[in-house]
Design an enzyme around this catalytic site. Structure first.
Site, PDB file in Angstrom:
ATOM      1  N   GLY A   1     109.176  63.696 -15.612  1.00  0.00           N
ATOM      2  CA  GLY A   1     110.558  64.191 -15.355  1.00  0.00           C
ATOM      3  C   GLY A   1     111.511  62.848 -15.898  1.00  0.00           C
ATOM      4  O   GLY A   1     111.193  62.255 -16.651  1.00  0.00           O
TER       5      GLY A   1
ATOM      6  N   CYS B   1     110.140  66.780 -23.660  1.00  0.00           N
ATOM      7  CA  CYS B   1     110.662  65.296 -23.583  1.00  0.00           C
ATOM      8  C   CYS B   1     110.233  64.647 -25.090  1.00  0.00           C
ATOM      9  O   CYS B   1     110.222  63.738 -25.288  1.00  0.00           O
ATOM     10  CB  CYS B   1     110.100  64.391 -22.489  1.00  0.00           C
TER      11      CYS B   1
ATOM     12  N   LYS C   1     104.027  68.664  -5.802  1.00  0.00           N
ATOM     13  CA  LYS C   1     105.186  69.282  -5.571  1.00  0.00           C
ATOM     14  C   LYS C   1     105.532  69.864  -7.023  1.00  0.00           C
ATOM     15  O   LYS C   1     105.977  69.073  -7.947  1.00  0.00           O
ATOM     16  CB  LYS C   1     106.219  68.354  -4.905  1.00  0.00           C
ATOM     17  N   PRO C   2     105.730  71.118  -7.084  1.00  0.00           N
ATOM     18  CA  PRO C   2     106.159  71.772  -8.566  1.00  0.00           C
ATOM     19  C   PRO C   2     107.718  71.648  -8.456  1.00  0.00           C
ATOM     20  O   PRO C   2     108.306  71.624  -7.381  1.00  0.00           O
ATOM     21  CB  PRO C   2     105.631  73.076  -8.376  1.00  0.00           C
ATOM     22  N   ALA C   3     108.142  71.776  -9.581  1.00  0.00           N
ATOM     23  CA  ALA C   3     109.744  71.876  -9.721  1.00  0.00           C
ATOM     24  C   ALA C   3     110.081  73.165  -8.919  1.00  0.00           C
ATOM     25  O   ALA C   3     109.603  74.053  -9.007  1.00  0.00           O
ATOM     26  CB  ALA C   3     110.038  71.944 -11.178  1.00  0.00           C
TER      27      ALA C   3
ATOM     28  N   THR D   1     113.875  60.005 -16.242  1.00  0.00           N
ATOM     29  CA  THR D   1     113.618  58.231 -16.128  1.00  0.00           C
ATOM     30  C   THR D   1     114.539  57.955 -15.064  1.00  0.00           C
ATOM     31  O   THR D   1     113.750  57.041 -14.256  1.00  0.00           O
ATOM     32  CB  THR D   1     114.255  57.620 -17.386  1.00  0.00           C
TER      33      THR D   1
ATOM     34  N   GLU E   1     105.430  59.956 -16.736  1.00  0.00           N
ATOM     35  CA  GLU E   1     105.782  60.486 -18.123  1.00  0.00           C
ATOM     36  C   GLU E   1     107.133  61.103 -17.974  1.00  0.00           C
ATOM     37  O   GLU E   1     107.672  61.789 -17.469  1.00  0.00           O
ATOM     38  CB  GLU E   1     105.070  61.802 -18.322  1.00  0.00           C
TER      39      GLU E   1
ATOM     40  N   GLU F   1     118.953  61.584 -24.223  1.00  0.00           N
ATOM     41  CA  GLU F   1     118.039  62.884 -24.415  1.00  0.00           C
ATOM     42  C   GLU F   1     118.927  64.001 -24.325  1.00  0.00           C
ATOM     43  O   GLU F   1     119.545  64.348 -23.453  1.00  0.00           O
ATOM     44  CB  GLU F   1     117.147  62.552 -23.388  1.00  0.00           C
TER      45      GLU F   1
HETATM   46  C1  SIN Z   1     106.678  67.308 -22.060  1.00  0.00           C
HETATM   47  O1  SIN Z   1     107.790  67.768 -22.515  1.00  0.00           O
HETATM   48  O2  SIN Z   1     106.927  66.938 -20.670  1.00  0.00           O
HETATM   49  C2  SIN Z   1     105.514  67.736 -22.417  1.00  0.00           C
HETATM   50  C3  SIN Z   1     105.348  67.812 -23.802  1.00  0.00           C
HETATM   51  C4  SIN Z   1     104.108  68.246 -24.481  1.00  0.00           C
HETATM   52  O3  SIN Z   1     103.274  68.092 -23.595  1.00  0.00           O
HETATM   53  O4  SIN Z   1     104.071  68.514 -25.605  1.00  0.00           O
END
Ligand code: SIN
Length: 521
Positions: free
Chosen positions: A271, A327, A215-217, A273, A293, A423
């Site tokens: 995505g 992220c 599922k993409p965003a 947390t 991640e 964040e």
């Molecule tokens: C991300 O922000 O999810 C990935 C960043 C990256 O691979 O450098």
């Protein structure tokens, strides 16, 4: 070369572009795509991809996708639900029965071709990516090269999945370890890297012999659908890669269907947390293997011995790449008190000289729009909170209308401000002071996140000490942009589980089996 162009170039592989005639169609964002077809040659599809076919939602519903730079409609794609997802899972489960029997050499050749097609079509795919996500074209091209790099890497790693023969403690037995594909892999990918996060996950899974339901965003389905077309063109068989599109409203039921299905044996998510924790709970019902991640809160430390100019360049890449929406972006910039004023002044001057806000499609833009209005409001709130608590706006600080926000440098930032605790996910560089190494390492680690950390130092002893003491999965030493397909990417603490990329990425899609052969004389 401007700093962000350097960052983009790091991801770039040699272009071998196919020329297309109708790029203006995507850039105008107004021409509706033909049903289930690549519109002229523009890679804009209006259907999801299941079992190698372009399919609508069973409800017939669709949702609109808008260009974040101008709010114009790009098109509509199927708004699929749990029933559609369960159907795609069944398709992937059936395909797994034959895909797992293919040789690594066969899978490798198909993955390699898929990656080559990404590179051959990089120009057009970059425009599509910029149109739906907003990042500047040079960064989109960089992402395409980065994404293709995962397919090249996993084409190689497919052939290096090896088992073991263990020394036997009993003479009549032989002990073997096999590594086998885990099965149908569910994936949920983010909008900030609409292409590379797909190949980082699906490349590893397909190399291992798994099949995928992804599922993409909802903000960026088109890059995912374009990758499906290229996978088909590369010869990846029906059912191996399936993409289920859905709106924000249906995202939770689609996510739940993936997490709770007994046919799905692996789940991978990139995505927030908050959502990651929810999916982890849902996966508990079937004890799935999970990769997450999640969010970061990266410290970026400039020690007294640092080359200040190099640190400024590093901060530009670490902070302003993707308009601060990665992220791994620098979130808290700690600068030693002896060089604080110099660093602040040089960073602000570089921001004002090198960064240009605008539509990512326009030549010279380095800072595209944020993904949506909500993101802009959050950044405004962060600036206001910081200023109320005593921070100074050195440059930027304001919205520029629509989804655009000025790249911002804040000085006199302290640990109690929102921009230090949360964040940021936007173009604010908040700069804090520190006095000692012990103090700053403590501050850097005083967070539940542990994705990336950066520091600049020319003291070799300090480099080893701090690299070892930072509690994060990734550490940049005298470098601000460190992501490459070849290295393991992933976080400590609440930033995630598992690793993607590098030779470790494929392990997430493999199960280990111990085979004991007995009765041998
Ligand atoms: C991300 O922000 O999810 C990935 C960043 C990256 O691979 O450098």
């Amino acid at each position: 070369m401007p700093t962000l162009a350097v960052a983009a170039a790091i991801f770039r592989s040699s272009p071998k572009l196919r020329s297309f005639s109708s790029l203006s169609k995507i850039m105008d964002n107004v021409t509706p795509p033909k049903p289930g077809f690549r519109a002229a040659s523009s890679f804009v599809y209006d259907k999801a991809f299941v079992n190698g076919e372009w399919v609508a939602a069973s409800s017939g519903k669709t949702f609109e996708v808008l260009n974040p730079a101008n709010g114009k409609l790009i098109g509509s794609v199927p708004d699929m639900d749990a029933t559609d997802t369960e159907n795609a899972i069944k398709v992937a489960y059936k395909a797994f029965q034959s895909w797992k029997e293919t040789t690594a050499k066969e899978r490798s050749a198909l993955l390699r071709r898929w990656g080559e097609l990404m590179v051959e079509n990089k120009e057009e795919l970059s425009k599509l990516l910029t149109t739906e996500m907003g990042k500047p074209l040079a960064e989109s091209a960089g992402e395409l090269g980065y994404g293709a790099g995962f397919l090249e890497l996993f084409a190689e790693e497919a052939k290096r999945v090896e088992g073991d023969i263990i020394q036997t403690p009993i003479k009549t037995r032989r002990l073997l370890v096999l590594k086998q594909p885990i099965g149908v892999s569910g994936m949920i990918t983010p909008w900030n890297f609409p292409s590379a996060m797909i190949t980082r996950k699906a490349g590893a899974a397909i190399a291992a012999g798994c099949t995928v339901v992804l599922k993409p965003a909802e903000d960026t389905p088109y890059s995912a659908l374009a990758l499906c077309e290229l996978a088909k063109e590369a010869g990846i068989p029906p059912g191996v890669l399936n993409v289920v599109t859905c709106s924000r409203d249906n995202a939770s039921q689609v996510g739940r269907a993936l997490c709770e299905s007994p046919l799905v044996t692996k789940m991978s998510f990139t995505g927030s947390t908050v959502v990651g924790k929810l999916l982890l709970q849902q996966c508990a019902s079937t004890v799935k293997k999970v990769s997450l991640e999640l969010g970061g809160n990266a410290p970026f430390i400039v020690f007294q011995s640092a080359d200040v100019d190099a640190a400024v360049q590093g901060a530009m890449g670490a902070k302003f790449r993707c308009s601060g929406q990665t992220c791994v972006c620098a979130n808290r910039i700690y600068v030693h008190e002896s060089i604080y004023d110099e660093f602040v002044q040089k960073l602000a001057a570089t921001v004002e000289k090198d960064l240009k806000v605008g539509d990512g499609i326009a030549p010279g833009t380095t800072q595209g729009p944020l993904i949506n209005k909500k993101a802009v409001e959050k950044i405004e709130a962060h600036v206001q909170d910081a200023v109320t608590k005593g921070a100074k706006v050195v440059c930027g600080g304001k919205s520029k209308g629509g989804n655009f926000f000025e790249p911002t440098v804040l000085s006199e930032v302290t640990g109690d401000m929102r921009c230090s605790k949360e964040e940021i996910f936007g173009p604010i560089a908040g700069i804090l002071r520190f006095k000692t190494e012990e103090e700053v390492v403590g501050l850097a680690n005083a967070t539940s996140s542990g994705l990336a950390g950066y520091f600049y130092s020319r003291d070799l002893g300090q480099i080893w000490r701090v690299a070892e003491r930072l509690e994060s999965g990734l550490v940049g030493v005298n470098e601000g942009v460190i992501s490459v397909p070849d290295a393991p990417f992933g976080g400590w603490k609440e930033s995630g589980l598992g690793r993607e990329g590098g030779r470790y990425g494929i392990d997430e899609y493999l199960e280990m089996k111990y085979v004991c052969m007995g009765g041998l004389n």
